[in-house]
Design a protein around this motif. Structure first.
Motif, PDB file in Angstrom:
ATOM      1  N   LEU A 110      -9.361  -3.175   5.881  1.00 28.47           N
ATOM      2  CA  LEU A 110      -8.516  -3.783   4.858  1.00 28.47           C
ATOM      3  C   LEU A 110      -8.015  -5.156   5.262  1.00 28.47           C
TER       4      LEU A 110
ATOM      5  N   GLY B 150      -4.864  -3.149  -1.783  1.00 27.97           N
ATOM      6  CA  GLY B 150      -4.996  -2.730  -0.393  1.00 27.97           C
ATOM      7  C   GLY B 150      -3.943  -3.333   0.498  1.00 27.97           C
TER       8      GLY B 150
ATOM      9  N   ASP C 181      -2.833  -3.346   4.717  1.00 29.76           N
ATOM     10  CA  ASP C 181      -3.074  -2.934   6.107  1.00 29.76           C
ATOM     11  C   ASP C 181      -1.903  -3.397   6.951  1.00 29.76           C
TER      12      ASP C 181
ATOM     13  N   ASN D 109      -5.713   1.528  -1.243  1.00 27.49           N
ATOM     14  CA  ASN D 109      -5.921   1.715   0.187  1.00 27.49           C
ATOM     15  C   ASN D 109      -4.667   1.319   0.950  1.00 27.49           C
TER      16      ASN D 109
END
Length: 1029
Positions: A19, A78, A80, A103
């Motif tokens: 990601l 997403g 991360d 995500n």
């Protein structure tokens, strides 16, 4: 736990995991999305000094370009936030308002709280990674509402495993709704479910490709329902407790590429069909001691790249078809029961990188691996490989990093080119029969060698000067060879990384003087120094400048005078051995002196007075064979963690101190050969459930043995020989279910033969010699069998009656064939420390071998009648058989010749191996001194049995049926009897003449003997019979 899977990422296509790479946005980040992200950053608690992502988020940039953010059409899909050192603030953040988030990665943070139930608001999540994020407690049922999830990772590392739990809700409640799951990682999560429960829950996930649940406290059996998952690529179930076999149905998962079942408590035979799975690339079933099986014949289309069955009970030979596994890069068969020679085809594995066949029973010559040019790690140690190590073995193997050929039977010289392999870091060759001079080798200063062990071989000559230029060397161990010359310690100044140096037990003279004034500053900082038997004659002064020492061996150096005070002040010293010197005292003062060594060995010196009380926390203390005479009461403070304590052969007297009873972890206590008197403290055996060896022999102890031996007795060796103990043998000895040696000889014990000991099936040595025991040896109500019994001595008592006909043949171990006893019943040993460190009596066995050989030689040179007796049995009165420093007085070692490979029983016809010959295997020495005891093998006979026939040596005038190859040639050479033995072994005419004369002589000496002639086929045989009439 997932590292092994991560090593093979090309097996699984997971395009959405990374990601950190932003998805190209079709438009700029929407304002509402950026506001939510900044608000989340504001609420999160993290370390800005170590952050690589959050710290750079601000209003000035497009949020879709921020590190850790992925967008699509301006929406955040997403995030991360892995390794961002986040420690809190997640519950109240705006994270859960990012409705388009697909995500989310929060792995490797330090959030010490439970998983927020608000995750259920992120209904579009497809990828959720909370591994090692620091979450604790129960996994919320709300995770089950994330029905679009394809990857769920809640795994935990080994250091913090089981901080997360999946029990309420259970795995059966969490998973059924997650029907889209393709990858499930729950490693380290406390699941605690039985086989059917977790298998059925997982089998409902029909799209599952990766199942990783190592160390989840799962139990078995593994249910066959898992075979329904026909999309499975990876199964990782290591570190659980299945306690069940592997189902054959796993072989039906044709898509499987990786199978990890290590350390699962697997049992029974491993299905061979799993080896033959065409797509399987990684198979690891290591660390399953109860798992058995063998390797199949591999098909030509095998794709295995990693095969690990180490630390299992796999056996058999390595099949020649192993070469069919052409992609094989790792083969680990270590710590199994494999045998036989290695197939030549093994050399065709061109992709091999890691090969470990150590700790097996492989034999034969070393194979060639010249085609395995990628080989980096090679371990063939602890086998029985023979032959020479030639330079051709290593031609082209330029990538080797580690070579371990230790503990084999290799011979010859070591090729110097081994030391010159360009990337070699470890060369381990100890415990072989390698010999010759070690040659110099070029470019030593550029060598990458870090670890060299050539100990316990037969190397001769000086140590090559090349060794002193190995600048990267950390470990150099050359002990127990035949190296000679003078070594100056300042020769090691050019080895700055050296930490371990072993030169003990050679023919070296070590000069410990540092002649250069700057030598102390340039000398390497050693942690382990072994200079035993190096002719030092004084303690090296340079040791005072080695404060980091952990192990120091200065034994057997004829060092005199006082033990210096500074030697006890090393803060990290764990092992100190000053034994076998001439120390007479210790230098003071002892105020504020505290030694924290784990193992202290001062045995065989001339120390006197009080034993040391400043050694705190030692696990092993040996003060035997000195002149110590006083045990202070405060020594008890030093024995809190002591396992091994030997005070034998000193000058202690008086009562045995009661405080030994309070040493709750003490496993070996040796007070033998002193002058202790009075009775044995009852608490020594009634309280302790830890003692494994108790040796009080050779003292002046009186009274009777206590009948209050603990029901949890763990004694293996009990030696009370040579005291003044009376009374009867206590029946509570039956509580010692693991007892191997019982020596009560040379006391004043009375009563009958201890039939109750039949229930102690582990007994190997029973010594009751020279007491006042009486009565019959019949044990009418005992049904046990001493199948392990090797040594028995009942001589010099008052036993009466006939020896029971069924008694001696029931001692199975005494009748084993050549080599059988040691192979089947093992070496007499006791594991004191429970980490493969046994107190092995190798010196005792060597002593017994010597005495046995001398006894045999004397027999063969004496009267022919004695020589004939040796063909039936061999024995030795082992006055030198030492157990823990004490003697087994007159212990009769029955049939030891067979067990030591020194002699062979002649190859009589099978019908001769009768009950009578078995009885003749027991020499009368074991029962002598019992005047009213009779029957075989004693010379006295009760009653008449004319039908009994004692077979003699069968032969005819042209062809003897006796195989006289019952002695190795070296026995004759060793004792100078070649002139007598060799003619009997090599020339048939001399053998026949010798047998005839011996039997004629026997008939002349004993009128009861007479000849019987019988014909078998075309040959006539003569037998000796004993007339009982």
């Amino acid at each position: 736990m997932k590292l092994q899977i991560a090593l093979l990422p090309f097996f699984i296509s997971l395009s959405f995991i990374n990601l950190s790479m932003n998805i190209n946005a079709t438009s700029h980040c929407l304002g509402g999305e950026q506001f939510l992200l900044l608000n989340m950053k504001h609420n999160l608690i993290f370390n800005p000094a170590r952050s690589q992502k959050l710290v750079h988020w601000n209003q000035s940039g497009d949020c879709c370009q921020w590190n850790g953010v992925a967008c699509k059409k301006g929406r955040v899909i997403g995030l991360d936030l892995s390794e961002e050192f986040i420690s809190g603030g997640l519950d109240n953040s705006s994270l859960f308002n990012l409705q388009y988030l697909q995500n989310f990665n929060l792995a490797h943070n330090s959030i010490h709280s439970s998983i927020p139930a608000k995750f259920c608001l992120l209904k579009n999540l497809r990828y959720l990674n909370l591994s090692d994020a620091g979450f604790q407690g129960q996994i919320p049922i709300e995770i089950a509402y994330l029905t679009k999830l394809s990857t769920l990772d809640l795994s935990i590392s080994y250091t913090s495993q089981h901080s997360l739990k999946l029990q309420k809700p259970s795995i059966g409640m969490l998973l059924p709704n997650l029907t889209e799951l393709e990858e499930l990682y729950l490693d380290g999560v406390m699941v605690s479910a039985i086989g059917k429960e977790w298998c059925h829950a997982i089998s409902s996930l029909h799209k599952l490709r990766v199942l990783s649940m190592s160390s989840c406290n799962l139990s078995g059996p593994i249910d066959s329902s898992l075979s329904k998952l026909q999309s499975l690529l990876v199964v990782q179930l290591s570190l659980n407790n299945m306690s069940s076999p592997v189902p054959k149905s796993l072989a039906n998962i044709s898509s499987l590429t990786i199978l990890h079942l290590g350390n699962c408590g697997l049992t029974e035979a491993f299905p061979k069909g799993i080896f033959q799975m065409q797509n399987l690339k990684v198979l690891d079933v290591s660390d399953n001691q109860d798992l058995c099986g063998s390797l199949p014949n591999f098909s030509k289309d095998g794709n295995l790249q990693i095969l690990n069955v180490s630390k299992t009970n796999f056996s058999g030979q390595l099949p020649g078809t192993i070469s069919n596994l052409k992609p094989l890069s790792t083969l680990d068969l270590s710590n199994c029961q494999f045998n036989g020679t290695l197939p030549i085809s093994l050399s065709r594995l061109t992709e091999l990188v890691h090969l470990d066949l150590s700790f097996n029973n492989f034999s034969g010559p070393l194979p060639s691996f010249t085609k395995s040019e990628n080989l980096k790690y090679l371990s063939l140690s602890q086998n029985d490989f023979t032959g020479k190590i030639t330079s051709t073995h290593w031609k082209g193997l330029l990538n080797l990093i580690s070579i371990n050929l230790g503990d084999n039977s290799l011979t010859g010289k070591v090729p110097s080119m081994l030391f010159s392999l360009p990337f070699l870091q470890e060369l381990i060759l100890p415990h072989n029969d390698l010999d010759g001079v070690l040659d110099e080798f070029p470019n030593a200063s550029f060598s990458t060698l870090k670890f060299v062990d050539l100990s316990n071989n037969k190397f001769q000559g000086p140590i090559p000067l090349s060794f002193f230029h190995l600048r990267s060397l950390v470990y150099l161990y050359l002990s127990s060879n035949q190296l000679n010359g003078t070594i100056r310690v300042n020769m090691f100044q050019h080895m700055p990384n050296l930490q371990t140096l072993g030169l003990s037990n050679n023919n070296l003279s070590v000069d410990t003087n540092l002649h250069d004034g700057h030598a102390h500053s340039s000398f390497p900082s050693l942690t382990n120094l072994y200079l035993g038997n190096c002719k030092l004659r004084k303690i090296p002064v340079f040791l005072r400048n080695q404060p980091q020492l952990i192990a120091l061996d200065l034994s057997n150096n004829q060092i005199q005078g006082m033990i210096p005070n500074w030697i006890w002040r090393f803060a990290n010293m764990a092992h100190l051995n000053l034994s076998n010197n001439f120390f007479i005292d210790m230098e003071g003062p002892f105020d504020n002196l505290s030694c924290n060594s784990m193992m202290v060995d001062l045995h065989s010196n001339q120390l006197h007075g009080s034993i040391l009380t400043f050694i705190k926390g030692a696990v092993h203390m040996d003060f035997s064979n000195n002149n110590f005479s006083f045990i202070p009461a405060d020594i008890r403070k030093c024995l809190g963690v002591t396992y091994f304590l030997s005070l034998s052969n000193n000058s202690f007297h008086g009562k045995i101190p009661q405080f030994f009873c309070n040493c709750s972890v003490l496993r070996m206590l040796d007070l033998s050969h002193n002058s202790f008197n009075s009775s044995i403290p009852k608490c020594l055996t009634s309280r302790s459930s830890a003692l494994r060896i108790l040796d009080l022999s050779g003292n002046k102890l009186t009274g009777s043995m206590s009948n209050t031996i603990s029901s949890s007795c763990d004694l293996r060796f009990l030696n009370l020989n040579g005291n003044f103990l009376g009374g009867i043998i206590p029946k509570s000895l039956v509580n010692c279910k693991k007892l191997e040696l019982l020596n009560l000889g040379n006391n004043m014990l009375s009563g009958r033969f201890p039939c109750f000991l039949w229930s102690v099936s582990t007994l190997r040595v029973l010594i009751l010699r020279s007491n006042q025991l009486y009565g019959s040896l019949q044990c009418q109500h005992s049904s046990g069998i001493w199948k392990m019994l090797h040594i028995v001595d009942l001589a010099s008592n008052n036993f009466t009656g006939a020896l029971p006909q069924a008694l001696l043949p029931s001692w199975i171990a005494l009748m084993g064939g050549e080599g059988e006893s040691q192979e089947k019943y093992g070496i007499l040993s006791v594991d004191i420390y429970d980490f493969h460190h046994s107190v092995r009596f190798e010196d005792a066995t060597a002593s017994m071998n010597k005495v046995l050989a001398m006894k045999l030689a004397k027999m063969l040179a004496a009267l022919p009648s004695l020589a004939i007796n040796t063909m039936f049995s061999y024995f030795v009165n082992a006055y030198q058989f030492q157990i823990g420093g004490a003697y087994l007085d007159s212990a009769t070692v029955v049939n030891k010749g067979l067990q030591m490979n020194l002699v062979k029983i002649p190859a009589f016809s099978l019908h001769w191996i009768s009950h009578q010959i078995i009885l003749k295997s027991f020499q009368a020495d074991s029962f002598e001194g019992n005047e009213r005891l009779s029957g075989p093998p004693l010379g006295k006979i009760c009653g008449d049995d004319s039908s009994r026939i004692t077979p003699s040596l069968a032969y005819d005038e042209t062809n003897s049926t006796i195989d006289w190859n019952f002695l190795s040639a070296e026995l004759g050479f060793t004792f100078g009897l070649g002139l007598i033995i060799l003619p009997l072994i090599l020339w048939k005419r001399w053998r026949l003449w010798y047998i005839e004369k011996v039997e004629n002589l026997l008939c002349w000496i004993f009128p009861q003997l007479y000849f019987v002639y019988q014909r078998h086929g075309e040959q006539k045989y003569r037998y000796l019979r004993w007339n009982h009439g």
